[in-house]
Design a protein around this motif. Structure first.
Motif, PDB file in Angstrom:
ATOM      1  N   ALA A 236       0.841  -1.195   0.000  1.00  0.00           N
ATOM      2  CA  ALA A 236       0.000   0.000   0.000  1.00  0.00           C
ATOM      3  C   ALA A 236       0.878   1.248   0.000  1.00  0.00           C
ATOM      4  CB  ALA A 236      -0.918  -0.011   1.212  1.00  0.00           C
ATOM      5  N   GLY A 237       0.388   2.303  -0.652  1.00  0.00           N
ATOM      6  CA  GLY A 237       1.130   3.555  -0.708  1.00  0.00           C
ATOM      7  C   GLY A 237       1.828   3.744  -2.041  1.00  0.00           C
ATOM      8  N   MET A 238       2.740   4.702  -2.089  1.00  0.00           N
ATOM      9  CA  MET A 238       3.392   5.072  -3.347  1.00  0.00           C
ATOM     10  C   MET A 238       4.391   4.004  -3.782  1.00  0.00           C
ATOM     11  SD  MET A 238       3.043   7.390  -5.585  1.00  0.00           S
ATOM     12  CE  MET A 238       2.261   8.706  -4.664  1.00  0.00           C
ATOM     13  N   ASN A 239       4.237   3.550  -5.023  1.00  0.00           N
ATOM     14  CA  ASN A 239       5.126   2.560  -5.633  1.00  0.00           C
ATOM     15  C   ASN A 239       5.684   3.150  -6.928  1.00  0.00           C
ATOM     16  OD1 ASN A 239       4.353  -0.734  -4.729  1.00  0.00           O
ATOM     17  ND2 ASN A 239       3.270   0.974  -3.833  1.00  0.00           N
ATOM     18  N   HIS A 240       6.990   2.998  -7.139  1.00  0.00           N
ATOM     19  CA  HIS A 240       7.578   3.364  -8.429  1.00  0.00           C
ATOM     20  C   HIS A 240       7.634   2.103  -9.282  1.00  0.00           C
ATOM     21  CE1 HIS A 240       9.812   5.744 -11.334  1.00  0.00           C
ATOM     22  NE2 HIS A 240      10.626   4.706 -11.468  1.00  0.00           N
ATOM     23  N   LEU A 241       6.925   2.093 -10.400  1.00  0.00           N
ATOM     24  CA  LEU A 241       6.753   0.891 -11.201  1.00  0.00           C
ATOM     25  C   LEU A 241       7.423   1.029 -12.559  1.00  0.00           C
ATOM     26  CD1 LEU A 241       2.932   0.299 -10.521  1.00  0.00           C
ATOM     27  CD2 LEU A 241       4.896  -0.467  -9.161  1.00  0.00           C
ATOM     28  N   ASP A 242       8.147  -0.020 -12.963  1.00  0.00           N
ATOM     29  CA  ASP A 242       8.626  -0.063 -14.338  1.00  0.00           C
ATOM     30  C   ASP A 242       7.504  -0.597 -15.230  1.00  0.00           C
ATOM     31  OD1 ASP A 242       8.535  -2.819 -13.913  1.00  0.00           O
ATOM     32  OD2 ASP A 242      10.716  -3.100 -13.984  1.00  0.00           O
ATOM     33  N   GLY A 243       7.791  -0.776 -16.507  1.00  0.00           N
ATOM     34  CA  GLY A 243       6.739  -1.158 -17.445  1.00  0.00           C
ATOM     35  C   GLY A 243       6.084  -2.483 -17.105  1.00  0.00           C
TER      36      GLY A 243
END
Length: 371
Positions: A236-243
């Motif tokens: 939960a919360g902010m996630n930095h996601l690649d493609g």
């Protein structure tokens, strides 16, 4: 024949030759230019932020795709002392203003594997042959006349409707049996609106575009572990996601108690995150960045014949005053679930859908789309 997201059939056997339209023939001849517009218009207004970081005050233009996953801190902009002394290039010509008026854009996410979605759709449009792809995502993006807001109206893919030229089926079967034309017609008929432009993106194209932005920051409301491919964990919360992670976030349904309903909400969250990234810091005020964005998108998207690169840039530029905090979303109402011909389906709430269609036509969709 595979089925979208699970073992449910995608729809009944339908006509095998829906016919060849003038639009379809155009797609075959000009398929490579068709992605350009829709991306610009709405989903990929986002790439402008990255473009502005690497596009330059010194006149040195670097396509956003070339940055890979570089972060802003890793990207350097030449200073006058670092650049050779030479006559600066002339200022780019201005971008015209879009004529006033609201616009509806249909976003289709194809579940096809292997063959690019744009090639499969062009083949269906030209020959009438059924292709193994369905609309995993269906979303109407409403752009009001003032260009200061956007409204995202999602349609559950299992909604059972009358698809023009096919008959009773899940709404996502239109892409399989009649390509983009049939899928667009199904949405238009259901809502009683005109779709001005249609954009289609497949899984591979989505990964490429997110990676080209250096990834995307998404605020995950419901933590889960993906059941797809890499089984990525989303706290939960902010996630930095690649493609790849962004794709798994957007596709997941089995991890949730309410299945496809949470998936639709997550798809809305993803699109809002991309739009917020693209419009941050006044990026769309940079004419060079807007034009570079058109080139950046040239790999992956299929759009209708009404958009060329110039029209795409005009629409993107018209969104330069968009407040990312004013992007609202909703899901088209349904009237419960059941089974038809052995398929698990959602029944349309025709009264609620009629209200949404009227609100779109009359410029009142803000009364209903509040999320």
């Amino acid at each position: 024949m595979s089925t979208p997201g699970g073992s449910d059939p995608s729809g009944p056997a339908g006509p095998r030759n829906p016919g060849t339209s003038q639009h379809g023939r155009w797609m075959v001849a000009h398929g490579r230019r068709r992605w350009i517009a829709a991306l610009l218009a709405l989903v990929l207004v986002a790439a402008a932020v990255v473009a502005v970081v690497s596009l330059t005050r010194a006149g040195n233009v670097t396509p956003p795709a070339a940055q890979g996953t570089a972060t802003q801190s890793e990207t350097t902009i030449p200073t006058p002392s670092e650049s050779p002394s030479e006559t600066p290039p002339p200022a780019p010509p201005p971008i015209a203003e879009l004529p006033p008026g609201a616009m509806n854009i249909l976003v289709i996410g194809s579940d096809i594997r292997g063959t690019p979605a744009k090639d499969a759709a062009a083949h269906t449009a030209a020959t009438g042959e059924v292709q193994d792809q369905r609309a995993d995502t269906l979303m109407v993006v409403h752009v009001p006349a003032d260009r200061r807001n956007l409204y995202l109206i999602s349609i559950n893919r299992d909604t059972w409707v009358d698809v023009p030229g096919l008959g009773g089926a899940k709404i996502n079967a239109g892409l399989q049996y009649g390509g983009i034309d049939m899928q667009t017609a199904a949405v238009q008929q259901l809502l009683g609106i005109t779709i001005d432009h249609t954009l289609m993106l497949d899984f591979g194209g989505f990964r490429i575009l997110v990676d080209g932005l250096g990834g995307i920051d998404v605020n995950v409301p419901v933590p889960f572990q993906s059941t797809i491919e890499t089984e990525h964990v989303f706290p939960a919360g902010m996630n930095h996601l690649d493609g790849q992670a962004a794709l798994e976030f957007s596709r997941e349904r089995y991890a949730f108690a309410d299945g496809d309903f949470q998936r639709v909400r997550d798809q809305q969250i993803m699109l809002r995150a991309i739009l917020a990234r693209l419009t941050a810091g006044g990026a769309l005020n940079d004419v060079t960045a807007v034009r570079s964005l058109v080139e950046f998108a040239s790999c992956c998207l299929t759009v209708d014949k009404g958009f060329d690169p110039i029209q795409a840039a005009i629409l993107a530029y018209s969104l330069r005053n968009l407040d990312a905090g004013a992007i609202r979303s909703m899901t088209l109402p349904t009237a419960g679930s059941g089974f038809i011909a052995g398929q698990s389906v959602l029944f349309p709430d025709y009264g609620g859908i009629a209200a949404v269609g009227a609100a779109l036509r009359e410029g009142r969709i803000g009364e209903l789309a509040r999320e």
